[in-house]
Design an enzyme around this catalytic site. Structure first.
Site, PDB file in Angstrom:
ATOM      1  N   HIS A   1       0.814  -1.207   0.000  1.00  0.00           N
ATOM      2  CA  HIS A   1       0.000   0.000   0.000  1.00  0.00           C
ATOM      3  C   HIS A   1       0.852   1.262   0.000  1.00  0.00           C
ATOM      4  O   HIS A   1       0.341   2.352  -0.231  1.00  0.00           O
ATOM      5  CB  HIS A   1      -0.994  -0.028   1.179  1.00  0.00           C
ATOM      6  CG  HIS A   1      -2.179  -0.884   0.884  1.00  0.00           C
ATOM      7  ND1 HIS A   1      -3.468  -0.495   1.118  1.00  0.00           N
ATOM      8  CD2 HIS A   1      -2.254  -2.113   0.325  1.00  0.00           C
ATOM      9  CE1 HIS A   1      -4.290  -1.458   0.726  1.00  0.00           C
ATOM     10  NE2 HIS A   1      -3.580  -2.449   0.257  1.00  0.00           N
TER      11      HIS A   1
ATOM     12  N   SER B   1       0.136  -1.151  -6.195  1.00  0.00           N
ATOM     13  CA  SER B   1       0.178  -2.369  -7.001  1.00  0.00           C
ATOM     14  C   SER B   1       0.989  -2.162  -8.276  1.00  0.00           C
ATOM     15  O   SER B   1       0.993  -1.078  -8.851  1.00  0.00           O
ATOM     16  CB  SER B   1      -1.236  -2.784  -7.398  1.00  0.00           C
ATOM     17  OG  SER B   1      -1.980  -3.133  -6.270  1.00  0.00           O
TER      18      SER B   1
ATOM     19  N   LYS C   1     -14.307  -7.530  -7.883  1.00  0.00           N
ATOM     20  CA  LYS C   1     -13.561  -8.423  -8.782  1.00  0.00           C
ATOM     21  C   LYS C   1     -12.909  -9.559  -7.997  1.00  0.00           C
ATOM     22  O   LYS C   1     -12.937 -10.717  -8.418  1.00  0.00           O
ATOM     23  CB  LYS C   1     -12.497  -7.632  -9.546  1.00  0.00           C
ATOM     24  CG  LYS C   1     -11.870  -8.447 -10.659  1.00  0.00           C
ATOM     25  CD  LYS C   1     -10.949  -7.647 -11.531  1.00  0.00           C
ATOM     26  CE  LYS C   1     -10.298  -8.580 -12.540  1.00  0.00           C
ATOM     27  NZ  LYS C   1      -9.434  -7.890 -13.483  1.00  0.00           N
ATOM     28  N   ASP C   2     -12.329  -9.231  -6.828  1.00  0.00           N
ATOM     29  CA  ASP C   2     -11.715 -10.264  -6.000  1.00  0.00           C
ATOM     30  C   ASP C   2     -12.753 -11.251  -5.488  1.00  0.00           C
ATOM     31  O   ASP C   2     -12.495 -12.448  -5.392  1.00  0.00           O
ATOM     32  CB  ASP C   2     -10.974  -9.622  -4.815  1.00  0.00           C
ATOM     33  CG  ASP C   2      -9.605  -9.086  -5.233  1.00  0.00           C
ATOM     34  OD1 ASP C   2      -9.172  -9.395  -6.355  1.00  0.00           O
ATOM     35  OD2 ASP C   2      -8.990  -8.350  -4.443  1.00  0.00           O
TER      36      ASP C   2
ATOM     37  N   GLU D   1       4.933 -34.138  -0.133  1.00  0.00           N
ATOM     38  CA  GLU D   1       3.729 -33.598  -0.748  1.00  0.00           C
ATOM     39  C   GLU D   1       4.084 -32.975  -2.093  1.00  0.00           C
ATOM     40  O   GLU D   1       5.219 -32.566  -2.320  1.00  0.00           O
ATOM     41  CB  GLU D   1       3.109 -32.543   0.159  1.00  0.00           C
ATOM     42  CG  GLU D   1       2.476 -33.131   1.387  1.00  0.00           C
ATOM     43  CD  GLU D   1       1.225 -33.903   1.057  1.00  0.00           C
ATOM     44  OE1 GLU D   1       0.119 -33.371   1.204  1.00  0.00           O
ATOM     45  OE2 GLU D   1       1.343 -35.071   0.631  1.00  0.00           O
TER      46      GLU D   1
END
Lengths: 418, 219
Positions: free
Chosen positions: A207, A211, A234-235, A278
């Site tokens: 922040h 971005s 959107k998220d 894994e």
């Protein structure tokens, strides 16, 4: 309501905070869906912490009781099977998301200045996540839990001078046992909260510098839109799609991520014929196995994870746009992704001469990608500069200009009509 | 790029799946109550001679559709809350076989191939050239050919295969008694999420339409 908020605002910057981080937080409008995965990773962390806390209410970190307590959760606890499958499938989902998140950053070269600290804090988070997942895998106390932990803790024998002591110190015993299980449980519970703090740092850095975006260039103010409502919705839409895939696994294929051998209680007297980690550790495991020497293998495996941190210095290109406008880098990215998948495949196979050869070639290619990057990126940069701006960039800039003109004209027309 | 990555993933997966299950026989699991009931009878009368099912209580057999009366018939003197442990003490079994035979509650999940493994193992007994009993899937297995598959003729073998199918089905149920419930809930969850995602998509469309036509797909 208004009064209450005013009361709080005089004592705590609630409105300013929401305004600054959410409703006014400027976000590039051209973010693609690949920028969804950071949010999804945060979501998975919360899912894992909540499901984990409920599991811990019924789980018993005792080598005599652990295996049975997991079956107790699966069979007798109300919806225990759901919580456990969410948690076990959640680990795989978490890694899948983090790897996509990393691949996005690699593809768009999001590690470039001024985002080095974002990249490095992400690297630390990855290491913490790996440690947490590794310790969590011991808790069901199945055969693969036990022998996986045995193999991996044994790697610390490679430490110079204190190797053997460190292994004993980590295990709390000469072999994996009750002491190991108990401490791994405690640390597996603790680490997610450390990760939570790390995520906070990652977000504060984000922040502060804002971005990145697919173009790699700093966008104008007009090309940024507030995070809320545009990216919240959107998220959330992305979350809906992700949950469909996640729940399909949780409800219909949850045992896909649990090795059959882990449904056999841990038996220190009996080594399973084929120890595999894994899936999310397989590429690194393949690198470890491709070097015959213990110390060499451990160093190579550690380097294969840590080398990402060097990327801000390895990539010497001055073109900001990432792989989209850098044809050579794009090929390197794809080769790297293919190579990691190949390493994952090799890591899952029982050792053989053929697999050893493939593993070595793939490991070599893995490191070559990093070590060749400086010289390749400098040459690519020179070539692209000489050739002029990539056509796509020019076309994009022209299209954008035309669009802005068109909108301006439309606004004028509307105003004229009114 | 997305398409390429998807192709890669599918290829990768295919390769990973091809590793196992090469020598297992085909098995069509019949999870009907009738089949599970026959399965639990064989498990109770035959398998429990040597094996425990320590995570399965008699009372929980309600889950495969047994009535209280049927459960009472199965358990004999045992209490409903008792687990399906072997009739023979562990020490005695250890003395006979050198190991305590493995617990069967999770057997359908503890072997590569699951129920198919169980089916194949129990129908792979044969007598070799020297007249010694062996198993093709697990050479040197210490378990006796308790159902007499090796010495049976073709017709008897079909009957045994039938019986083993039911045993495999019951052990599949025992390994995860909540599987049916899980699938049942799963469809509702997926349906709900599909509708939710569709609505979120519509809202997203509408919210983003405020921004005008400047599309982001070209990036």
């Amino acid at each position: 309501m208004g009064n209450a908020i005013q009361w709080i605002d005089r004592r705590f910057p609630l409105s300013t905070f929401i305004k600054h981080e959410l409703t006014d937080y400027p976000t590039p409008r051209n973010l693609t869906s690949w920028w969804n995965f950071g949010f999804l990773a945060g979501f998975m962390l919360v899912v894992q912490i909540i499901s984990g806390v409920f599991l811990a209410m019924h789980y018993k970190p005792d080598s005599q009781l652990a295996f049975d307590s997991v079956e107790h959760i699966m069979r007798s606890v109300n919806y225990g099977w759901l919580i456990r499958y969410m948690h076990s499938t959640g680990a795989s989902a978490f890694f899948a998301i983090i790897y996509i998140h990393m691949a996005r950053s690699l593809y768009y070269t999001c590690f470039r200045p001024p985002r080095e600290l974002m990249w490095w804090s992400g690297q630390v988070l990855l290491l913490l996540l790996m440690a947490t997942a590794f310790m969590g895998y011991l808790l069901p106390w199945g055969q693969m839990s036990f022998w996986g932990a045995q193999v991996i803790t044994n790697l610390f024998r490679a430490t110079p001078y204190f190797g053997d002591q460190i292994v004993i110190w980590l295990r709390g015993d000469f072999s994996i046992g009750d002491a190991t299980l108990n401490r791994f449980f405690v640390l597996h519970f603790l680490f997610p909260f450390v990760i939570f703090g790390g995520v906070f740092v990652h977000l504060v850095a984000l922040h502060y510098i804002k971005s990145s975006n697919p173009l790699g260039i700093e966008l104008d103010k007009e090309d940024k839109i507030p995070f809320h409502p545009y990216f919240t919705i959107k998220d959330l839409y992305g979350l809906g799609l992700f949950l469909i895939v996640f729940c399909a696994f949780v409800f219909f294929k949850p045992d896909m991520f649990i090795e059959p051998a882990n449904n056999i209680p841990a038996n220190p007297m009996k080594t399973p014929p084929h120890i595999v980690p894994e899936w999310y550790f397989l590429p690194f495991y393949a690198i470890l196995r491709s070097i015959p020497d213990l110390v060499g293998g451990v160093v190579a495996m550690g380097a294969s994870v840590l080398i990402f941190a060097a990327l801000p210095y390895l990539d010497r290109s001055t073109i900001p746009a990432g792989a989209h406008y850098r044809p050579v880098y794009r090929v390197m990215f794809l080769v790297f992704v293919l190579d990691v998948l190949a390493l994952g495949y090799v890591g899952a196979q029982p050792p053989s001469d053929e697999m050893l050869l493939y593993g070595r070639l793939a490991s070599l290619l893995y490191f070559a990608m990093f070590f060749l990057l400086p010289s390749i990126s400098i040459r690519e940069d020179r070539w692209l500069r000489k050739r002029g701006l990539p056509k796509a960039v020019e076309a994009f800039i022209e299209a954008e200009q035309a669009e802005i003109e068109r909108q301006k004209a439309a606004r004028r027309r509307r105003r004229g009509a009114a | 790029m997305i398409r390429l990555l998807l192709c890669l993933m599918v290829l990768h997966w295919g390769a990973a799946l091809a590793i196992e299950e090469h020598e297992l026989k085909d098995l069509k699991l019949d999870m009907s109550p009738a089949s599970l009931k026959q399965g639990v009878e064989t498990v109770n009368n035959v398998c429990r001679g040597c094996h425990d099912l320590k995570f399965i209580s008699f009372a929980s057999l309600e889950g495969i559709g047994l009535t209280t009366q049927e459960i009472d018939d199965l358990r004999g003197d045992a209490k409903p809350a008792d687990r399906l442990m072997s009739y023979v003490p562990a020490e005695a079994r250890h003395a006979t076989y050198g190991v305590v035979p493995p617990d069967l509650s999770l057997m359908a999940r503890a072997r590569e191939g699951g129920a198919r493994y169980i089916y194949t193992l129990l129908t792979s007994f044969h007598t070799d050239a020297e007249g010694k009993l062996d198993n093709t899937l697990f050479p040197g297995v210490r378990m006796p050919d308790i159902l007499g598959y090796a010495g049976a003729n073709a017709e008897e073998r079909r009957a045994i295969e039938d019986q083993v199918t039911h045993v495999a089905a019951f052990l599949e149920w025992a390994s995860d008694p909540n599987a049916e419930k899980r699938h049942h809930i799963g469809w509702y969850v997926l349906g709900y999420l599909a509708v939710l995602s569709f609505l979120l998509y519509k809202v997203k469309k509408r919210v983003w339409s405020r921004l005008g036509a400047m599309h982001t797909s070209g990036f």
